[in-house]
Design a protein around this motif. Structure first.
Motif, PDB file in Angstrom:
ATOM      1  N   LEU A 285     -40.386  17.430  43.666  1.00 14.92           N
ATOM      2  CA  LEU A 285     -41.432  17.957  42.203  1.00 14.92           C
ATOM      3  C   LEU A 285     -40.961  17.004  41.174  1.00 14.92           C
ATOM      4  O   LEU A 285     -41.907  16.907  40.529  1.00 14.92           O
ATOM      5  CB  LEU A 285     -41.427  19.550  42.269  1.00 14.92           C
ATOM      6  CG  LEU A 285     -41.756  20.325  43.340  1.00 14.92           C
ATOM      7  CD1 LEU A 285     -41.523  21.674  43.278  1.00 14.92           C
ATOM      8  CD2 LEU A 285     -43.389  20.123  43.628  1.00 14.92           C
TER       9      LEU A 285
ATOM     10  N   TYR B 296     -42.697  26.171  38.142  1.00 13.36           N
ATOM     11  CA  TYR B 296     -42.981  26.518  39.659  1.00 13.36           C
ATOM     12  C   TYR B 296     -42.307  27.978  39.962  1.00 13.36           C
ATOM     13  O   TYR B 296     -41.448  28.259  39.198  1.00 13.36           O
ATOM     14  CB  TYR B 296     -42.483  25.623  40.365  1.00 13.36           C
ATOM     15  CG  TYR B 296     -42.749  23.878  40.177  1.00 13.36           C
ATOM     16  CD1 TYR B 296     -43.840  23.644  40.706  1.00 13.36           C
ATOM     17  CD2 TYR B 296     -41.960  23.260  39.151  1.00 13.36           C
ATOM     18  CE1 TYR B 296     -44.201  22.346  40.703  1.00 13.36           C
ATOM     19  CE2 TYR B 296     -42.356  21.946  39.010  1.00 13.36           C
ATOM     20  CZ  TYR B 296     -43.774  21.343  39.805  1.00 13.36           C
ATOM     21  OH  TYR B 296     -44.158  20.228  39.777  1.00 13.36           O
TER      22      TYR B 296
ATOM     23  N   ASP C  90     -43.693  21.413  33.452  1.00  9.92           N
ATOM     24  CA  ASP C  90     -43.834  21.696  34.810  1.00  9.92           C
ATOM     25  C   ASP C  90     -43.354  23.123  35.053  1.00  9.92           C
ATOM     26  O   ASP C  90     -42.232  23.238  35.153  1.00  9.92           O
ATOM     27  CB  ASP C  90     -43.428  20.291  35.550  1.00  9.92           C
ATOM     28  CG  ASP C  90     -44.136  19.312  35.407  1.00  9.92           C
ATOM     29  OD1 ASP C  90     -45.139  19.307  34.823  1.00  9.92           O
ATOM     30  OD2 ASP C  90     -43.628  18.122  35.658  1.00  9.92           O
TER      31      ASP C  90
ATOM     32  N   THR D 295     -42.454  28.379  49.382  1.00 11.03           N
ATOM     33  CA  THR D 295     -42.759  27.680  48.099  1.00 11.03           C
ATOM     34  C   THR D 295     -43.047  26.298  48.426  1.00 11.03           C
ATOM     35  O   THR D 295     -43.791  25.349  47.649  1.00 11.03           O
ATOM     36  CB  THR D 295     -41.175  27.560  47.475  1.00 11.03           C
ATOM     37  OG1 THR D 295     -40.835  29.168  47.413  1.00 11.03           O
ATOM     38  CG2 THR D 295     -41.423  27.382  46.139  1.00 11.03           C
TER      39      THR D 295
ATOM     40  N   ARG E 111     -46.776  26.315  49.099  1.00 12.59           N
ATOM     41  CA  ARG E 111     -47.466  26.561  47.888  1.00 12.59           C
ATOM     42  C   ARG E 111     -47.790  25.179  47.231  1.00 12.59           C
ATOM     43  O   ARG E 111     -48.862  25.013  46.474  1.00 12.59           O
ATOM     44  CB  ARG E 111     -46.702  27.558  46.939  1.00 12.59           C
ATOM     45  CG  ARG E 111     -47.249  27.913  45.653  1.00 12.59           C
ATOM     46  CD  ARG E 111     -46.232  28.606  44.797  1.00 12.59           C
ATOM     47  NE  ARG E 111     -46.079  29.923  45.282  1.00 12.59           N
ATOM     48  CZ  ARG E 111     -46.365  30.987  44.598  1.00 12.59           C
ATOM     49  NH1 ARG E 111     -46.576  30.687  43.155  1.00 12.59           N
ATOM     50  NH2 ARG E 111     -46.016  32.465  44.856  1.00 12.59           N
ATOM     51  N   TYR E 112     -46.571  24.506  46.911  1.00 14.19           N
ATOM     52  CA  TYR E 112     -46.985  23.288  45.873  1.00 14.19           C
ATOM     53  C   TYR E 112     -47.345  22.026  46.802  1.00 14.19           C
ATOM     54  O   TYR E 112     -47.282  20.848  46.111  1.00 14.19           O
ATOM     55  CB  TYR E 112     -45.521  23.050  45.193  1.00 14.19           C
ATOM     56  CG  TYR E 112     -45.488  24.316  44.188  1.00 14.19           C
ATOM     57  CD1 TYR E 112     -46.489  24.644  43.452  1.00 14.19           C
ATOM     58  CD2 TYR E 112     -44.425  25.167  44.502  1.00 14.19           C
ATOM     59  CE1 TYR E 112     -46.439  25.396  42.360  1.00 14.19           C
ATOM     60  CE2 TYR E 112     -44.381  26.456  43.645  1.00 14.19           C
ATOM     61  CZ  TYR E 112     -45.341  26.702  42.491  1.00 14.19           C
ATOM     62  OH  TYR E 112     -45.365  27.484  41.628  1.00 14.19           O
TER      63      TYR E 112
END
Lengths: 196, 194
Positions: A57, B68, B66, A82, A85-86
């Motif tokens: 990420l 999360y 950002d 997770t 999800r991303y």
């Protein structure tokens, strides 16, 4: 199918990609194939994929590899949700499923995969789309090629035997201590990113 | 004088969220967001909790960092450590109970020289009204102490920006995790049942 054959194939394609490796014999195979600065060896049990996810990420231009065992991934399954999800396109999760906690004591203690737990299906249930389970080396190489070539995230489960344990155990040492690894990795990442 | 102090009471607005109708001190939420931005925080992970939800929702709304959501706090800390490794400046936000779940990954971060900034609701002493916060209260500070992780308990919303800036400076300069702990009065309206 033997784990070392698949790991060496992955190492050959890696080209310096960031990699986090769960505890166990895979560390030695990867280090022996080629030690790369963007490597964290012997991550604590549930945190291999989470740390790789954070890298993916934080550095979306770079392919990131998590090397998991069945025991290590099972200890922190929530991360699959997770990942789903991303959907980081640059994350590859390879799980070496030998059905045992191979590096413990006798190496005979079984994991839940020996009783029917299906890691690929866990990934799909979490929402991951690019998932495969492979049982032989030729298929494994094809799927690894696809994972390196096509957008992820990928979850590849390699069903492997336990034959590498006697040969690998204690045969090598790792190229750095854990306390060096964070510094080396961080510095290498900053250097690479500063060039672009 | 910090910017938070400059916010007049008449300028305060309150963010309400959820069925519980939690009312946050808007100036505290703003101070967290501005403090993170000013400190260079550019990556955040969180597991939603009632204490920090207002901060997290503001971060999502404002953008520029950002952010999360993770499924467990220790997973989120590992994610944040990964982000640090590739040049990000991460913060992990959570309820204090998450610190209790995270001893191993925090220890790994210390050994591996891969630090992050922690912001956690709850503390050992102030404002813990409910018995079900008992376990949370017992694990947050003791885990940080056990790992020799420095932490600061915020008392005054006016200190939020400065504490974030200085805590982050220690994270970067010393390559160690640093915790900021948040009693409820700092971020919620006084007098509210909580």
């Amino acid at each position: 199918m033997n784990r070392t054959d698949v790991l060496r194939y992955i190492a050959g394609l890696r080209n310096g990609d960031p990699m986090i490796i769960s505890p166990g014999l895979a560390n030695y195979t990867i280090a022996e194939a080629k030690d790369e600065p963007l490597t964290i060896y012997n991550m604590e049990l549930p945190y291999t994929t989470p740390m790789a996810l954070g890298i993916a990420l934080g550095w979306p231009e770079r392919r990131v590899i998590a090397i998991e065992g069945d025991g290590s991934l099972l200890s922190g399954l929530g991360v699959l949700s997770t990942v789903a999800r991303y959907q980081p396109k640059n994350l590859l999760i390879f799980v070496f499923d030998n059905g045992a906690y191979l590096t413990t004591g006798s190496g005979k203690a079984p994991t839940a995969t020996l009783f029917g737990t299906d890691i690929e299906q866990l990934g799909r249930a979490a929402g991951m789309k690019n998932t495969r389970t492979v049982h032989d080396l030729d298929t494994a190489k094809d799927v690894v090629d696809a994972a390196f070539a096509q957008p992820g995230p990928w979850l590849v489960v390699a069903k492997v035997d336990k034959q590498d344990r006697p040969a690998e155990r204690g045969a090598h040492s790792l190229p750095m201590y854990v306390y060096e690894a964070g510094l080396v990795f961080h510095r290498a990442a900053l250097q690479e990113r500063s060039k672009k | 004088m910090s910017k938070a102090r400059e916010v007049k009471s008449s300028q305060r607005s309150v963010a309400s969220t959820g069925k519980a109708g939690v009312r946050y001190r808007q100036e505290a939420l703003e101070a967290f967001y501005d403090g993170f931005k000013a400190a260079g925080i550019d990556f955040a992970v969180f597991l939603p909790d009632s204490m920090l939800d207002g901060v997290e929702q503001l971060m999502i709304e404002r953008g520029g960092i950002d952010i999360y959501e993770c499924s467990r706090e220790d997973e989120g800390i590992a994610m944040a450590m990964g982000a640090f490794l590739v040049g990000k400046h991460p913060v992990a936000l959570m309820e204090g109970s998450g610190i209790g779940l995270s001893a191993l990954i925090l220890a790994r971060g210390i050994v591996q020289k891969t630090p992050i900034l922690l912001v956690a609701g709850h503390n050992s002493t102030l404002g813990e009204r409910y018995d079900y916060h008992g376990a949370t209260r017992m694990v947050t500070e003791p885990v940080l102490r056990a790992l020799d992780i420095p932490f600061h308990v915020l008392f005054d919303p006016a200190d939020i920006r400065r504490v974030i800036a200085e805590a982050h400076a220690t994270v970067v300069g010393q390559r160690i995790p640093v915790g900021i702990l948040l009693p409820s009065h700092v971020i919620r309206e006084i007098g509210e049942g909580r």
